[in-house]
Enzyme design. Structure first.
Site, PDB file in Angstrom:
ATOM      1  N   ARG A   1      20.421   5.259  -9.205  1.00 24.86           N
ATOM      2  CA  ARG A   1      19.197   6.046  -9.387  1.00 24.86           C
ATOM      3  C   ARG A   1      19.453   7.516  -9.087  1.00 24.86           C
ATOM      4  NH1 ARG A   1      14.970   7.885  -5.871  1.00 24.86           N
ATOM      5  NH2 ARG A   1      16.047   6.935  -4.128  1.00 24.86           N
TER       6      ARG A   1
ATOM      7  N   ARG B   1      24.667  10.528  -5.907  1.00 25.70           N
ATOM      8  CA  ARG B   1      24.720   9.916  -4.573  1.00 25.70           C
ATOM      9  C   ARG B   1      25.848   8.925  -4.375  1.00 25.70           C
ATOM     10  NH1 ARG B   1      18.425   8.888  -3.315  1.00 25.70           N
ATOM     11  NH2 ARG B   1      18.071  11.130  -3.267  1.00 25.70           N
TER      12      ARG B   1
ATOM     13  N   ALA C   1       3.165   4.078  -2.634  1.00 28.33           N
ATOM     14  CA  ALA C   1       2.806   4.897  -3.790  1.00 28.33           C
ATOM     15  C   ALA C   1       2.383   4.033  -4.976  1.00 28.33           C
ATOM     16  CB  ALA C   1       3.997   5.770  -4.189  1.00 28.33           C
TER      17      ALA C   1
ATOM     18  N   HIS D   1      22.245   6.304   0.747  1.00 29.38           N
ATOM     19  CA  HIS D   1      22.004   7.750   0.788  1.00 29.38           C
ATOM     20  C   HIS D   1      23.107   8.372   1.636  1.00 29.38           C
ATOM     21  CE1 HIS D   1      20.106  11.621   1.278  1.00 29.38           C
ATOM     22  NE2 HIS D   1      19.127  11.262   0.465  1.00 29.38           N
TER      23      HIS D   1
ATOM     24  N   GLU E   1      17.965  18.851  -6.572  1.00 27.48           N
ATOM     25  CA  GLU E   1      18.639  17.718  -5.918  1.00 27.48           C
ATOM     26  C   GLU E   1      19.841  17.301  -6.744  1.00 27.48           C
ATOM     27  OE1 GLU E   1      15.851  14.630  -4.847  1.00 27.48           O
ATOM     28  OE2 GLU E   1      15.022  15.829  -3.222  1.00 27.48           O
TER      29      GLU E   1
ATOM     30  N   SER F   1       0.828  -1.217   0.000  1.00 29.82           N
ATOM     31  CA  SER F   1       0.000   0.000   0.000  1.00 29.82           C
ATOM     32  C   SER F   1       0.858   1.262   0.000  1.00 29.82           C
ATOM     33  CB  SER F   1      -0.921  -0.007   1.221  1.00 29.82           C
ATOM     34  OG  SER F   1      -0.128  -0.129   2.401  1.00 29.82           O
TER      35      SER F   1
ATOM     36  N   GLY G   1      12.288  14.312  -0.164  1.00 29.02           N
ATOM     37  CA  GLY G   1      12.669  15.273  -1.209  1.00 29.02           C
ATOM     38  C   GLY G   1      11.568  15.599  -2.193  1.00 29.02           C
TER      39      GLY G   1
ATOM     40  N   ALA H   1       9.184   9.347   2.397  1.00 26.23           N
ATOM     41  CA  ALA H   1       9.884  10.087   1.334  1.00 26.23           C
ATOM     42  C   ALA H   1       9.881  11.577   1.663  1.00 26.23           C
ATOM     43  CB  ALA H   1       9.221   9.831  -0.007  1.00 26.23           C
TER      44      ALA H   1
ATOM     45  N   HIS I   1      19.582   2.777   1.220  1.00 26.06           N
ATOM     46  CA  HIS I   1      18.419   3.636   0.961  1.00 26.06           C
ATOM     47  C   HIS I   1      17.493   3.078  -0.109  1.00 26.06           C
ATOM     48  CE1 HIS I   1      16.218   7.405   0.703  1.00 26.06           C
ATOM     49  NE2 HIS I   1      16.490   7.514  -0.575  1.00 26.06           N
TER      50      HIS I   1
HETATM   51  P1  FAD Z   1       6.660   1.088  -0.416  1.00 26.11           P
HETATM   52  O1  FAD Z   1       6.195   2.473  -0.246  1.00 26.11           O
HETATM   53  O2  FAD Z   1       7.876   0.683   0.316  1.00 26.11           O
HETATM   54  O3  FAD Z   1       5.443   0.158   0.016  1.00 26.11           O
HETATM   55  C1  FAD Z   1       5.591  -1.228   0.107  1.00 26.11           C
HETATM   56  C2  FAD Z   1       4.320  -1.802   0.675  1.00 26.11           C
HETATM   57  O4  FAD Z   1       4.342  -3.218   0.565  1.00 26.11           O
HETATM   58  C3  FAD Z   1       4.098  -1.511   2.148  1.00 26.11           C
HETATM   59  O5  FAD Z   1       2.732  -1.233   2.333  1.00 26.11           O
HETATM   60  C4  FAD Z   1       4.459  -2.836   2.823  1.00 26.11           C
HETATM   61  O6  FAD Z   1       3.813  -3.032   4.058  1.00 26.11           O
HETATM   62  C5  FAD Z   1       3.933  -3.809   1.779  1.00 26.11           C
HETATM   63  N1  FAD Z   1       4.508  -5.150   1.827  1.00 26.11           N
HETATM   64  C6  FAD Z   1       5.802  -5.511   1.637  1.00 26.11           C
HETATM   65  N2  FAD Z   1       5.911  -6.856   1.726  1.00 26.11           N
HETATM   66  C7  FAD Z   1       4.669  -7.341   1.929  1.00 26.11           C
HETATM   67  C8  FAD Z   1       4.131  -8.650   2.115  1.00 26.11           C
HETATM   68  N3  FAD Z   1       4.907  -9.741   2.095  1.00 26.11           N
HETATM   69  N4  FAD Z   1       2.804  -8.788   2.331  1.00 26.11           N
HETATM   70  C9  FAD Z   1       2.001  -7.694   2.390  1.00 26.11           C
HETATM   71  N5  FAD Z   1       2.452  -6.438   2.226  1.00 26.11           N
HETATM   72  C10 FAD Z   1       3.772  -6.265   2.001  1.00 26.11           C
HETATM   73  N6  FAD Z   1      12.040   8.509  -3.701  1.00 26.11           N
HETATM   74  C11 FAD Z   1      11.755   9.602  -4.428  1.00 26.11           C
HETATM   75  O7  FAD Z   1      11.510   9.506  -5.630  1.00 26.11           O
HETATM   76  N7  FAD Z   1      11.726  10.820  -3.831  1.00 26.11           N
HETATM   77  C12 FAD Z   1      11.977  10.998  -2.507  1.00 26.11           C
HETATM   78  O8  FAD Z   1      11.919  12.105  -1.996  1.00 26.11           O
HETATM   79  C13 FAD Z   1      12.311   9.855  -1.732  1.00 26.11           C
HETATM   80  N8  FAD Z   1      12.619   9.978  -0.419  1.00 26.11           N
HETATM   81  C14 FAD Z   1      12.821   8.846   0.309  1.00 26.11           C
HETATM   82  C15 FAD Z   1      13.047   8.957   1.682  1.00 26.11           C
HETATM   83  C16 FAD Z   1      13.176   7.839   2.466  1.00 26.11           C
HETATM   84  C17 FAD Z   1      13.423   7.972   3.951  1.00 26.11           C
HETATM   85  C18 FAD Z   1      13.110   6.556   1.858  1.00 26.11           C
HETATM   86  C19 FAD Z   1      13.238   5.322   2.695  1.00 26.11           C
HETATM   87  C20 FAD Z   1      12.923   6.435   0.494  1.00 26.11           C
HETATM   88  C21 FAD Z   1      12.770   7.573  -0.288  1.00 26.11           C
HETATM   89  N9  FAD Z   1      12.564   7.487  -1.660  1.00 26.11           N
HETATM   90  C22 FAD Z   1      12.295   8.611  -2.378  1.00 26.11           C
HETATM   91  C23 FAD Z   1      12.342   6.200  -2.291  1.00 26.11           C
HETATM   92  C24 FAD Z   1      10.821   5.983  -2.436  1.00 26.11           C
HETATM   93  O9  FAD Z   1      10.186   6.512  -1.292  1.00 26.11           O
HETATM   94  C25 FAD Z   1      10.459   4.544  -2.578  1.00 26.11           C
HETATM   95  O10 FAD Z   1      11.226   3.937  -3.572  1.00 26.11           O
HETATM   96  C26 FAD Z   1       8.986   4.406  -2.952  1.00 26.11           C
HETATM   97  O11 FAD Z   1       8.190   5.089  -2.010  1.00 26.11           O
HETATM   98  C27 FAD Z   1       8.601   2.951  -2.995  1.00 26.11           C
HETATM   99  O12 FAD Z   1       7.212   2.857  -3.130  1.00 26.11           O
HETATM  100  P2  FAD Z   1       6.558   1.427  -3.297  1.00 26.11           P
HETATM  101  O13 FAD Z   1       5.093   1.662  -3.412  1.00 26.11           O
HETATM  102  O14 FAD Z   1       7.244   0.675  -4.347  1.00 26.11           O
HETATM  103  O15 FAD Z   1       6.890   0.672  -1.928  1.00 26.11           O
HETATM  104  C1  SIN Z   2      15.892  12.667  -0.405  1.00 26.84           C
HETATM  105  O1  SIN Z   2      14.968  13.407  -0.082  1.00 26.84           O
HETATM  106  O2  SIN Z   2      17.080  12.952  -0.258  1.00 26.84           O
HETATM  107  C2  SIN Z   2      15.544  11.325  -0.988  1.00 26.84           C
HETATM  108  C3  SIN Z   2      15.214  11.477  -2.402  1.00 26.84           C
HETATM  109  C4  SIN Z   2      15.261  10.158  -3.102  1.00 26.84           C
HETATM  110  O3  SIN Z   2      15.594   9.130  -2.511  1.00 26.84           O
HETATM  111  O4  SIN Z   2      14.959  10.153  -4.301  1.00 26.84           O
END
Ligand code: FAD
Ligand code: SIN
Length: 556
Positions: A396, A300, A18, A254, A132, A16, A51, A49, A361
């Site tokens: 990335r 990075r 993005a 990171h 960035e 759940s 940035g 997230a 990261h």
């Molecule tokens: P996630 O948001 O990680 O969601 C995964 C979901 O899967 C969760 O709901 C989890 O509970 C569920 N899940 C996992 N395994 C299972 C399972 N076995 N059964 C049921 N549910 C499960 N990227 C950017 O582009 N810009 C940013 O500014 C940025 N800032 C970041 C800051 C931080 C601190 C971090 C950690 C990352 C950042 N990133 C950023 C990277 C970016 O946030 C992630 O790559 C992106 O949000 C991933 O989204 P997703 O939907 O793929 O997975």
């Molecule tokens: C950050 O805000 O520095 C994270 C951005 C990213 O992971 O893309």
């Protein structure tokens, strides 16, 4: 034992964040969707997230420039068609997010768009654009320094209002149900085996389409910016089901995670360097210019390696990020959450330098998909950080990850829409009651966790070598045996599932790192410091798939 009855959905999305929420919202007009999440819904990377989202919205910027920046950071391994697809559709994704009501920051400073869910009257050119690392223009759309939270809360609210979307929280997917029709016909995903985290019961959920949106695997490392959910479950499930994975050696560190005994995994956004913050050694001197002409805004991999080099050279625990030369009001308005969190820990970022270290990261590799999110198994899709789409290459560039989540989720929804009319339910999938009644020793599990993550940090981190990788492989082999034995004997728990998945994924990382006989992007090996003339992905195929339906060991 009691069992949760099997349920049927048109689309079952695991995750759940993005990627999962976006796909659910895009598909809800034509399908009945289930959105499964282990732990609480916000426990993904998305919520944290900071940035923002990279997209071209400024007349002085161009798609070509964003494409070139992405490709240049990607170290020769970006798939250009995928870069063009994601970059070309990022602005449309931002527009859609605005229409959903995401309160992005505007150019006029503190004022924030209050979306009414229609996007009416919203002028995208009013959005504030941040800078960035390695981006040649300001092109990061954000909601102050808490972009992910704003995105998550808005999409979650919209999905909760939608009767076609059914949330299943506190459920951990443990393996995919794959039908093997035989006689040369394609293997098809038919559902998922799911653990109810509270009752520890296992049941099957059937679906016409299953989507892995499970995020990355940065919990494989002792120090990470990621939440606990990042245990690589989707990559491990897909591998066990027979999918290829690629480029697992490219683990992004990171450069600036807060270094403080009471702060766990707290990121200091790269956007702070975009607003002029400087990296300093303990004596106050700057060092980034010695490593790259772009200084603090180099990509990075370069900044993280420079910090690693300097801390090791000087025997220091951390370096410092300094934004005290900027007006206090600007710092507080632009980074309100970081300001607040640091103040709670006794650091006033308008006056004090921030101690920082690199931390794991982002997982650039993952389940091999095409631009529609299709995997090697029919009716199994994957979106978001769990995938390898070819967008990121060997490294990335900042803020392209969220763009990828939205754009590929759009494409996957369109692809499923095109197929769903001609797709039936695959036929019943049996529940698999777990006959193992005895609970295992939690201490053994937590020690295995610690050992695995320390081993990866020590030997498969920012700087690698052949002997370090061999050492990691030996340690992981032993750990995998112990974990397998534990898994075979004792009743399943979420901790055990995550550990089992991480052990598998860590093995894939080490194997991929060992196979790359060069240093490229995020992968740096002291024994192979140069680039090979030909850039090639590391694609691994499982030796055999486990027949989850007919084989008797769905969970081993
Ligand atoms: P996630 O948001 O990680 O969601 C995964 C979901 O899967 C969760 O709901 C989890 O509970 C569920 N899940 C996992 N395994 C299972 C399972 N076995 N059964 C049921 N549910 C499960 N990227 C950017 O582009 N810009 C940013 O500014 C940025 N800032 C970041 C800051 C931080 C601190 C971090 C950690 C990352 C950042 N990133 C950023 C990277 C970016 O946030 C992630 O790559 C992106 O949000 C991933 O989204 P997703 O939907 O793929 O997975
Ligand atoms: C950050 O805000 O520095 C994270 C951005 C990213 O992971 O893309």
């Amino acid at each position: 034992m009691t069992r949760i009855p099997s349920r049927k959905f048109d689309i079952l999305i695991i995750g759940s964040g993005a990627a999962g929420l976006t796909l659910a919202l895009r598909a809800a007009s034509f399908a009945r969707v289930a959105l499964l999440s282990k732990a609480s819904l916000e426990q993904g990377a998305t919520f944290y997230a900071q940035g923002g989202i990279a997209a071209v919205l400024d007349d002085r910027d161009s798609l070509e420039s964003h494409i070139e920046d992405t490709v240049s950071v990607g170290g020769g391994l970006c798939h250009r068609d995928m870069v063009e697809h994601v970059v070309g559709n990022s602005a449309a994704a931002v527009k859609w997010l605005v229409e959903q009501g995401v309160p992005f920051s505007t150019r006029s400073g503190a004022r924030i768009l209050r979306g009414n869910g229609t996007g009416a009257g919203v002028d995208l050119s009013s959005l504030h654009l941040a800078q960035e690392g390695a981006h040649s223009h300001r092109r990061i759309i954000h909601a102050t320094d808490a972009t992910g939270k704003a995105v998550f809360q808005t999409l979650h609210r919209r999905a909760s209002e939608n009767p076609a979307i059914h949330f299943m929280e506190g459920r951990t997917a443990l393996d995919l149900v794959v039908h093997e029709p035989g006689a040369g016909a394609a293997r098809r995903c038919a559902g998922v085996y799911v653990l109810d985290d509270a009752t520890r019961e296992v049941s099957a959920i059937e679906a016409k389409f299953v989507v892995l949106a499970t995020g990355g695997a940065s919990k494989a490392y002792l120090y990470t910016t990621n939440p606990d959910s990042a245990s690589g479950d989707g990559i491990a499930m897909a591998w066990r089901a027979g999918c290829r994975v690629a480029n697992m050696e490219f683990n992004q560190f990171h450069p600036t995670c807060l270094f403080h005994p009471h702060a766990r995994s707290f990121l200091i956004t790269e956007a702070m360097r975009g607003e002029g913050a400087r990296l300093e050694l303990p004596d106050g001197s700057r060092f980034m210019e010695r490593f790259d002409g772009r200084g603090e805004l180099a990509s990075r991999d370069i900044v993280a390696r420079a910090i690693d080099h300097e801390t090791k050279r000087l025997g220091e625990d951390c370096v410092y990020l300094n934004i005290t030369h900027q007006p206090s009001e600007l710092v507080r308005d632009r980074f309100p959450n970081i300001y607040k969190r640091c103040l709670e820990l006794g650091i006033d970022i308008t006056r004090d330098r921030i101690p920082v270290v690199p931390a794991a990261h982002y997982t650039c590799g993952g389940v091999v998909i095409n631009r529609h999110g299709e995997t090697d198994i029919e009716n199994l899709y994957a979106v978001g950080e769990t995938t390898f789409s070819g967008l990121h290459g060997a490294n990335r560039i900042a803020s392209n990850s969220l763009s990828e989540c939205f754009v590929i989720a759009f494409s996957a929804a369109d692809s499923i829409h095109g197929k769903i009319g001609a797709t039936d339910f695959p036929g019943s999938s049996p529940d698999r009651p777990d006959s193992r009644a005895e609970s295992g020793d939690d201490i053994l599990i937590s020690h295995n966790w610690d050992e695995l993550r320390r081993c990866m940090w020590d030997y498969v981190g920012i700087v690698r070598s052949d002997s370090r990788l061999r050492r990691a492989e030996r340690r992981l082999e032993l750990l995998r045996e112990e974990i397998h034995e534990h898994f075979r004997r004792y009743r399943i728990s979420r901790d055990m599932l995550e550990l089992r998945n991480l052990a598998l994924v860590a093995g894939l990382i080490v194997r991929s790192a060992g196979a790359r006989r060069e240093s490229r992007g995020l992968h740096f090996n002291l024994d192979h410091p140069d680039l090979l003339p030909e850039a090639a992905d590391t694609v691994l195929a499982p030796p055999q798939h486990v027949d989850l339906l007919r084989g008797d060991q769905p969970f081993s």
